[in-house]
Design a protein around this motif. Structure first.
Motif, mmCIF file in Angstrom:
data_model
loop_
_atom_site.group_PDB
_atom_site.id
_atom_site.type_symbol
_atom_site.label_atom_id
_atom_site.label_comp_id
_atom_site.label_asym_id
_atom_site.label_seq_id
_atom_site.Cartn_x
_atom_site.Cartn_y
_atom_site.Cartn_z
ATOM 1 N N THR A 198 -20.418 -9.527 0.948
ATOM 2 C CA THR A 198 -21.061 -10.789 0.545
ATOM 3 C C THR A 198 -21.267 -11.697 1.752
ATOM 4 O OG1 THR A 198 -18.862 -11.593 -0.019
ATOM 5 C CG2 THR A 198 -20.241 -10.849 -1.850
ATOM 6 N N SER A 199 -21.019 -11.157 2.942
ATOM 7 C CA SER A 199 -21.084 -12.028 4.130
ATOM 8 C C SER A 199 -22.506 -12.501 4.410
ATOM 9 C CB SER A 199 -20.513 -11.293 5.345
ATOM 10 O OG SER A 199 -21.221 -10.085 5.537
ATOM 11 N N HIS A 200 -23.526 -11.757 3.922
ATOM 12 C CA HIS A 200 -24.907 -12.189 4.135
ATOM 13 C C HIS A 200 -25.467 -12.865 2.895
ATOM 14 C CE1 HIS A 200 -24.320 -9.981 7.650
ATOM 15 N NE2 HIS A 200 -24.758 -8.774 7.253
ATOM 16 N N THR A 201 -24.634 -13.021 1.848
ATOM 17 C CA THR A 201 -25.117 -13.589 0.590
ATOM 18 C C THR A 201 -25.009 -15.116 0.636
ATOM 19 O OG1 THR A 201 -24.288 -11.622 -0.496
ATOM 20 C CG2 THR A 201 -24.872 -13.474 -1.924
ATOM 21 N N GLU A 202 -25.954 -15.757 -0.022
ATOM 22 C CA GLU A 202 -26.008 -17.206 0.072
ATOM 23 C C GLU A 202 -24.838 -17.892 -0.604
ATOM 24 O OE1 GLU A 202 -29.526 -19.970 -0.918
ATOM 25 O OE2 GLU A 202 -30.339 -18.347 0.361
ATOM 26 N N ARG A 203 -24.637 -17.614 -1.894
ATOM 27 C CA ARG A 203 -23.468 -18.212 -2.569
ATOM 28 C C ARG A 203 -22.570 -17.074 -3.064
ATOM 29 N NH1 ARG A 203 -25.783 -22.146 -6.935
ATOM 30 N NH2 ARG A 203 -23.570 -22.456 -7.366
ATOM 31 N N VAL A 211 -13.621 -5.141 -9.848
ATOM 32 C CA VAL A 211 -13.848 -6.131 -8.785
ATOM 33 C C VAL A 211 -15.363 -6.220 -8.632
ATOM 34 C CG1 VAL A 211 -13.584 -6.687 -6.360
ATOM 35 C CG2 VAL A 211 -11.688 -5.628 -7.613
ATOM 36 N N ARG A 212 -15.916 -7.400 -8.933
ATOM 37 C CA ARG A 212 -17.367 -7.537 -8.972
ATOM 38 C C ARG A 212 -17.776 -8.550 -7.895
ATOM 39 N NH1 ARG A 212 -18.572 -8.788 -14.576
ATOM 40 N NH2 ARG A 212 -18.475 -6.548 -14.896
ATOM 41 N N ASP A 213 -18.878 -8.229 -7.204
ATOM 42 C CA ASP A 213 -19.395 -9.205 -6.225
ATOM 43 C C ASP A 213 -20.906 -9.292 -6.356
ATOM 44 O OD1 ASP A 213 -20.876 -7.484 -4.253
ATOM 45 O OD2 ASP A 213 -18.885 -6.528 -4.112
ATOM 46 N N ASN A 214 -21.478 -10.324 -5.744
ATOM 47 C CA ASN A 214 -22.946 -10.470 -5.763
ATOM 48 C C ASN A 214 -23.507 -10.226 -4.371
ATOM 49 O OD1 ASN A 214 -21.887 -12.699 -4.589
ATOM 50 N ND2 ASN A 214 -23.249 -14.194 -5.578
ATOM 51 N N GLY A 215 -22.866 -9.258 -3.668
ATOM 52 C CA GLY A 215 -23.231 -8.993 -2.288
ATOM 53 C C GLY A 215 -24.380 -8.012 -2.145
ATOM 54 N N ALA A 216 -24.296 -7.229 -1.070
ATOM 55 C CA ALA A 216 -25.412 -6.358 -0.686
ATOM 56 C C ALA A 216 -25.674 -5.246 -1.693
ATOM 57 C CB ALA A 216 -25.115 -5.730 0.676
ATOM 58 N N GLY A 217 -24.644 -4.839 -2.460
ATOM 59 C CA GLY A 217 -24.832 -3.774 -3.430
ATOM 60 C C GLY A 217 -25.121 -2.460 -2.757
ATOM 61 N N PHE A 218 -25.550 -1.487 -3.578
ATOM 62 C CA PHE A 218 -25.877 -0.167 -2.993
ATOM 63 C C PHE A 218 -26.838 0.543 -3.905
ATOM 64 C CE2 PHE A 218 -22.230 0.256 -5.700
ATOM 65 C CZ PHE A 218 -22.480 1.411 -6.423
ATOM 66 N N ASP A 219 -27.440 1.570 -3.378
ATOM 67 C CA ASP A 219 -28.370 2.389 -4.165
ATOM 68 C C ASP A 219 -27.556 3.373 -4.982
ATOM 69 O OD1 ASP A 219 -30.245 4.057 -5.202
ATOM 70 O OD2 ASP A 219 -31.386 4.262 -3.315
ATOM 71 N N MET A 220 -27.727 3.328 -6.313
ATOM 72 C CA MET A 220 -26.924 4.207 -7.189
ATOM 73 C C MET A 220 -27.097 5.678 -6.836
ATOM 74 S SD MET A 220 -24.779 2.872 -9.294
ATOM 75 C CE MET A 220 -24.505 3.804 -10.801
ATOM 76 N N ALA A 221 -28.181 6.031 -6.175
ATOM 77 C CA ALA A 221 -28.421 7.424 -5.780
ATOM 78 C C ALA A 221 -27.311 7.926 -4.877
ATOM 79 C CB ALA A 221 -29.771 7.539 -5.078
ATOM 80 N N GLU A 267 -24.572 -4.037 10.672
ATOM 81 C CA GLU A 267 -24.809 -4.858 9.477
ATOM 82 C C GLU A 267 -23.468 -5.227 8.832
ATOM 83 O OE1 GLU A 267 -27.810 -4.715 5.607
ATOM 84 O OE2 GLU A 267 -27.277 -2.873 6.666
ATOM 85 N N PHE A 268 -22.720 -4.173 8.422
ATOM 86 C CA PHE A 268 -21.382 -4.374 7.858
ATOM 87 C C PHE A 268 -20.431 -3.411 8.545
ATOM 88 C CE2 PHE A 268 -24.301 -5.453 4.373
ATOM 89 C CZ PHE A 268 -23.920 -6.766 4.144
ATOM 90 N N PRO A 269 -19.513 -3.881 9.377
ATOM 91 C CA PRO A 269 -18.610 -2.967 10.077
ATOM 92 C C PRO A 269 -17.643 -2.296 9.102
ATOM 93 C CG PRO A 269 -17.912 -5.214 10.421
ATOM 94 C CD PRO A 269 -19.197 -5.276 9.667
ATOM 95 N N GLY A 270 -17.141 -1.140 9.507
ATOM 96 C CA GLY A 270 -16.178 -0.431 8.658
ATOM 97 C C GLY A 270 -16.025 1.003 9.095
ATOM 98 N N THR A 271 -14.949 1.599 8.628
ATOM 99 C CA THR A 271 -14.676 2.983 9.045
ATOM 100 C C THR A 271 -15.108 4.003 8.009
ATOM 101 O OG1 THR A 271 -12.473 2.803 8.093
ATOM 102 C CG2 THR A 271 -12.701 2.307 10.429
ATOM 103 N N GLY A 272 -15.354 3.547 6.766
ATOM 104 C CA GLY A 272 -15.725 4.508 5.713
ATOM 105 C C GLY A 272 -14.530 5.234 5.131
ATOM 106 N N VAL A 273 -13.344 4.690 5.386
ATOM 107 C CA VAL A 273 -12.143 5.346 4.843
ATOM 108 C C VAL A 273 -11.566 4.545 3.682
ATOM 109 C CG1 VAL A 273 -9.858 6.213 5.442
ATOM 110 C CG2 VAL A 273 -11.692 6.315 7.106
ATOM 111 N N THR A 305 -29.130 -2.083 -4.990
ATOM 112 C CA THR A 305 -29.342 -2.652 -3.665
ATOM 113 C C THR A 305 -29.699 -4.134 -3.771
ATOM 114 O OG1 THR A 305 -30.190 -0.502 -3.035
ATOM 115 C CG2 THR A 305 -30.543 -2.307 -1.485
ATOM 116 N N GLY A 306 -28.925 -4.976 -3.084
ATOM 117 C CA GLY A 306 -29.192 -6.410 -3.071
ATOM 118 C C GLY A 306 -28.745 -7.142 -4.311
ATOM 119 N N GLN A 307 -28.133 -6.445 -5.245
ATOM 120 C CA GLN A 307 -27.756 -7.144 -6.484
ATOM 121 C C GLN A 307 -26.264 -7.045 -6.767
ATOM 122 O OE1 GLN A 307 -30.343 -6.018 -9.716
ATOM 123 N NE2 GLN A 307 -32.116 -6.065 -8.359
ATOM 124 N N GLY A 308 -25.523 -6.822 -5.743
ATOM 125 C CA GLY A 308 -24.076 -6.792 -5.923
ATOM 126 C C GLY A 308 -23.562 -5.444 -6.405
ATOM 127 N N ALA A 309 -22.239 -5.348 -6.468
ATOM 128 C CA ALA A 309 -21.611 -4.088 -6.885
ATOM 129 C C ALA A 309 -20.404 -4.398 -7.757
ATOM 130 C CB ALA A 309 -21.172 -3.277 -5.669
#
Lengths: 617, 147
Positions: A525-530, A548-558, A575-581, A603-607
């Motif tokens: 959610t670091s790039h999300t407005e509110r 755990v629900r957020d309104n952040g970057a989301g992801f493609d369900m694919a 864009e978003f740092p991380g190790t993927g672990v 995508t763009g609608q949170g996760a």
């Protein structure tokens, strides 16, 4: 069980009865047949006896005729019978009959029936015999004639009179000789001829007067007993009849009756019967052998049945004891006493085979049980071996992790530290590009340090034992957010947590999972407005689903399937740092709690990351 | 700052030794730093044995920075012996190590370590950690044995 075993005995007895009843029926049937046969032979014997009496009677008549015939020849020579001296004549007659048993009277009558003389001498003379049947028949037929049975007028003896015509030289009848046969003598003789088995022999007139009888002649002779019932059958022309009846003495008998023909009658038939001879044989006598034999047979059968029943009863007792032994053995065996055996001796029959096969089975099962036990022990040993190997492997892994954590990080620190030292100490000889490159070296080493930490955490999550304690996830989530806010105080993130979401699980592992999930929400959610982050639960109290629900970057369900794999990333590093672990670690924590984790988003609608915990309360 | 007191750094890795010294220098911590390269050497220094035979053992370091993974005698054993000896029982010891393994943390605290600092890969963070260490153990904290 006892009842059913007992019924075996009852069956044996029923079987014995079933065998006895037909035998008894056969005995009764054959006894009846023999009884019929005996009755038949009894009747035949009675009839034979009656005939022999008849023959005897005819013989007596013949004898009398032979006695009278020469006497008539003598009297034929007398010119005038009226002139015969009465006394001399009577004496002559007395002498003649002195030696005869049957004839007790002889006389001679003139043609008009006047008695000229007769024996015994000195007896009063009867006036005339003109009315006597023997006289008239002899006169008319000029032949020997037999009169009726009657009681002689002088002696009152039962008698049979016979007449013989006296035919003179001119061929004319000049008088009639007559004789009286003593029926008492016949009675006496009947007693002599009768065999001891005979019940009675009776000579009776068609009108029912008893002429002679054996036994007790003195009681019965001369008595009127009514027309014999057998007369009608006799008159129909039968040679003789047999029947069952009751004698005058009141004895049940098989009797035979024969008619005596009137010797003077020209032809047999109705009215020609002058007397009846009845012979009776007691039924007791006739059936004596049969009844005795039937009694013996039945007694024998009863004895055999009792013997068979007794043997069956006590024999089945032996059988039942064996059966009870076998039942008890199999019961004990099934209750776990593997040493239970029926044991010898085995009877030499099917029961013995049963006992033997029970023991064989018991031996086989025991052996198999021992085999299973041996296999189990081997299995336990193998499990222990494997556990030991696994523990050794775990230990190795632990020391490996330890080494990684220690030794892999040390060179990274050198790389980072000395790169920084270069930047600081040699700033004047390095241009901007050089400094930038060193910056990349440092970033790389720091990222590798992070990776090492994350992988170590992932492996720790897999190895750690899962504790069971009450954990308030709501409080834990709030604490994590507080930590994040302290780390990045410039971020303004709206956080909501449903209160009181308490579960049973491992506090440390659950914290790792929540840290990753909320940390991800915080990061994406670091790039999300509110930015908004929500922690809560859905579903019933039985099987709650935490999220755990957020309104952040989301992801493609694919790519939802790739989310939980280690080192899988859906976003660029810058864009978003991380190790993927992180999510792989989350998934392991949830799985180790017997739960399930999944993600929904666009995508763009949170996760929304949802999970269940098997041990949740 | 107490300039008389030495800092005992027990560290076998020369790179880490150099970086630690650099971090101390950057934080203007000018105390003499005695470096022991293994556990035995550290104990020899503290108890005046081996090549430190004859050292005045009544003079203790202000603080000991102890790595855990050490040749000969490892860090936890060194700590155990420090705490077992009356002379060094109250010596401030800070574990400074790469490991964040829980077992080491637990073992360290149960053996009576005063602080546990994990060496970060990021040298800037490392310098910050050393600064805070120095602040606490060299300036704020009075050595109980020296009151």
């Amino acid at each position: 069980m006892m009842d059913r075993l007992f019924s075996l005995r009852v069956r044996v007895l029923v079987l014995v009865l079933l065998a006895v009843v037909p035998a008894m029926l056969l005995m009764l049937l054959s006894a009846r047949d023999r009884r019929d046969a005996s009755e038949e032979s009894g009747r035949a014997r009675a009839l034979q006896l009656a005939r022999s009496v008849e023959v005897d009677y005819m013989h007596r008549i013949d004898t009398t005729r032979s006695f009278l015939a020469p006497l008539a020849q003598v009297f034929a020579l007398v010119p005038n019978l009226s002139n015969v001296t009465q006394t001399a004549c009577a004496s002559f007659f007395d002498k003649l009959i002195a030696n005869t048993a049957d004839i007790f009277q002889v006389g001679v009558a003139s043609t008009d029936g006047t008695v000229i003389c007769r024996s015994p001498a000195g007896a009063e003379s009867a006036a005339s015999v003109a009315a006597e049947p023997f006289f008239t028949t002899a006169m008319n037929s000029r032949a020997f004639s037999v009169g009726h049975f009657e009681f002689e007028s002088v002696t009152q003896k039962p008698a049979l009179h016979v007449g013989y015509p006296i035919i003179g030289p001119a061929g004319t009848v000049t008088g009639v000789l007559y004789a009286a046969l003593d029926l008492n003598a016949i009675s006496t003789d009947l007693g002599k001829t009768a065999d001891p088995s005979v019940s009675f022999i009776t000579l009776i007139t068609p009108t029912g007067t008893i002429l002679a009888r054996y036994p007790n002649p003195e009681q019965w002779v001369g008595k009127e007993v009514g027309t014999p019932p057998s007369l009608a059958a006799m008159e129909s022309g039968g040679p003789g009849i047999t029947r069952e009846s009751v004698s005058l003495d009141g004895i049940s008998v098989v009797s035979a009756t024969v008619g005596l023909a009137n010797a003077g009658a020209s032809e047999p038939g109705a009215g020609s019967i002058s007397a009846l001879v009845s012979v009776g044989i007691p039924k007791d006598q006739v059936f004596a052998g049969i009844n005795d034999r039937l009694r013996d047979d039945l007694l024998g059968l009863l004895a055999a049945a009792l013997l068979a029943g007794g043997l069956g009863w006590f024999g089945s007792g032996v059988l039942l004891r064996k059966l009870q032994l076998y039942v008890g053995t199999t019961r004990r065996f099934s209750e776990g006493d593997l040493a239970a055996r029926a044991g010898p001796p085995y009877p030499r029959n099917e029961l013995g085979a049963l006992g033997r096969s029970i023991d064989d089975m018991a031996v086989a099962v025991s052996e198999r049980q021992q085999e299973i036990q041996r296999l189990n022990e081997g299995l336990e040993q193998r499990v222990a071996d494997r556990t030991a190997q696994l523990e050794a492997a775990n230990k190795e892994l632990e020391s490996f992790s330890y080494s990684v954590s220690h030794d892999l990080r040390a060179p990274l620190r050198s790389i980072d530290g000395f790169s920084q030292a270069l930047v600081e100490d040699y700033a004047d000889v390095l241009d901007d590009e050089g400094k930038q490159m060193l910056g990349r070296v440092r970033a790389g080493s720091q990222r590798m340090g992070q990776l090492i930490d994350d992988i170590l955490q992932l492996s720790r999550v897999s190895r750690a034992e899962v504790g069971k304690e009450e954990v308030d996830l709501s409080v834990m989530a709030s604490g994590i957010v507080d930590d994040l806010r302290r780390t990045e105080p410039h971020r303004e993130v709206e956080f909501q947590a449903a209160p009181g979401l308490t579960v049973t699980g491992d506090r440390r592992l659950l914290r790792i999972a929540l840290e990753n999930l909320i940390g991800n929400a915080w990061k994406f959610t670091s790039h999300t407005e509110r930015p908004q982050i929500e922690f809560g639960a859905e579903g019933g109290p039985g099987k709650p689903v935490y999220f755990v629900r957020d309104n952040g970057a989301g992801f493609d369900m694919a790519y939802a399937g790739k989310l939980f794999g280690a080192f899988q990333r859906l976003h660029a590093m810058d864009e978003f740092p991380g190790t993927g672990v992180g999510l792989a670690t989350v998934q392991r924590v949830i799985h180790r709690h017997g739960g399930r984790v999944w993600a929904e988003g666009a995508t763009g609608q949170g996760a929304t990351f949802s999970f269940t915990l098997g041990g949740s309360s | 700052m107490n300039r008389e007191k030495v800092i005992l750094l027990v560290e076998d890795n020369p790179d880490d030794e150099a970086l630690t010294l650099r971090a101390l220098a950057k934080n203007r911590i000018t105390n003499e730093v005695v470096v022991a390269h293994d556990g035995l050497e550290a104990l020899d220094y503290l108890f005046g044995a081996g090549e430190h035979e004859g050292r005045d053992t009544s003079v203790l370091p202000q603080v000991t920075l102890l790595d855990l993974k050490l040749p000969k005698i490892d860090g936890l054993e060194v700590l155990r012996r420090i705490r077992a000896d009356d002379r060094t029982r109250l010596l401030p010891v800070v574990i400074l190590t790469s490991s964040k393994e829980e077992q080491d943390l637990v073992a360290g605290y149960s053996l009576g370590v005063n602080s546990y600092v994990r060496k970060p890969v990021d040298f800037v963070e490392f310098t910050e950690a050393v600064r805070q260490l120095g602040l606490y153990w060299l300036i704020l904290n009075e050595n109980p044995g020296r009151v």
